[in-house]
Design an enzyme around this catalytic site. Structure first.
Site, PDB file in Angstrom:
ATOM      1  N   LYS A  30       0.819  -1.209   0.000  1.00 35.00           N
ATOM      2  CA  LYS A  30       0.000   0.000   0.000  1.00 35.00           C
ATOM      3  C   LYS A  30       0.856   1.263   0.000  1.00 35.00           C
ATOM      4  O   LYS A  30       0.585   2.220   0.712  1.00 35.00           O
ATOM      5  CB  LYS A  30      -0.941  -0.009   1.204  1.00 35.00           C
ATOM      6  N   CYS A  31       1.881   1.248  -0.822  1.00 39.07           N
ATOM      7  CA  CYS A  31       2.853   2.341  -0.896  1.00 39.07           C
ATOM      8  C   CYS A  31       2.747   2.991  -2.273  1.00 39.07           C
ATOM      9  O   CYS A  31       2.378   2.336  -3.248  1.00 39.07           O
ATOM     10  CB  CYS A  31       4.260   1.754  -0.681  1.00 39.07           C
ATOM     11  N   GLY A  32       3.089   4.253  -2.360  1.00 45.84           N
ATOM     12  CA  GLY A  32       3.127   4.911  -3.658  1.00 45.84           C
ATOM     13  C   GLY A  32       4.121   4.266  -4.608  1.00 45.84           C
ATOM     14  O   GLY A  32       4.014   4.419  -5.823  1.00 45.84           O
TER      15      GLY A  32
END
Length: 157
Positions: free
Chosen positions: A33-35
């Site tokens: 759930k990271c850019g």
């Protein structure tokens, strides 16, 4: 040298890093759930491009940065498979910083700069030569397929 570490694969089996002796490795702490999560696409493409020449990517899910890897090992494996078709080895979730840092990452971060030092964020990449020596570190924002990364991999192969 990293071969003295044994880690748990994401499916629960124990795996000594010794089995990767003789291969060029990229060690990368990953998060769902990271850019930077779309880097999985480039990681998988690199793996497919070079694995037959002795290259492996080892992915280490970690929830150390703003809770960006909250899932269970099973959820992480499913996410990686369904969204990115990941076939490179994934390991059980570990910590890459702080008091609960995994021994492998304690080894990596204790190396002298510029290859050592703290893990800055998800998707920091370490390249390891065929003898198990860490020879390069790449910033999390550096894409896995950036020219400087690919050039280093090709030199090591």
């Amino acid at each position: 040298m990293i071969y003295h570490h044994t880690l748990q694969r994401i499916d629960g089996t124990q795996e000594p890093l010794e089995q990767y002796r003789g291969r060029v490795l990229m060690l990368v702490n990953v998060a769902s759930k990271c850019g930077l999560t779309p880097q999985y696409t480039a990681l998988q493409a690199l793996y497919e491009r070079y694995r037959d020449r002795g290259f492996e990517i080892l992915g280490f899910p970690a929830n150390d940065f703003m809770g960006q890897e909250p899932g269970t090992n099973e959820e992480i494996a499913q996410f990686c498979d369904l969204n990115y078709g990941v076939t490179f080895p994934l390991f059980a979730k570990i910590s890459v910083k702080g008091e609960t840092i995994h021994p492998l990452y304690r080894t990596l971060t204790s190396l002298p700069e510029p290859i050592g030092g703290q893990v800055l964020w998800n998707f920091q990449k370490y390249l390891v030569d065929r003898e198990g020596n860490v020879v390069a570190k790449f910033d999390p924002r550096t894409p896995p397929d950036a020219p400087e990364v690919v050039e280093t991999i090709e030199k090591l192969l």
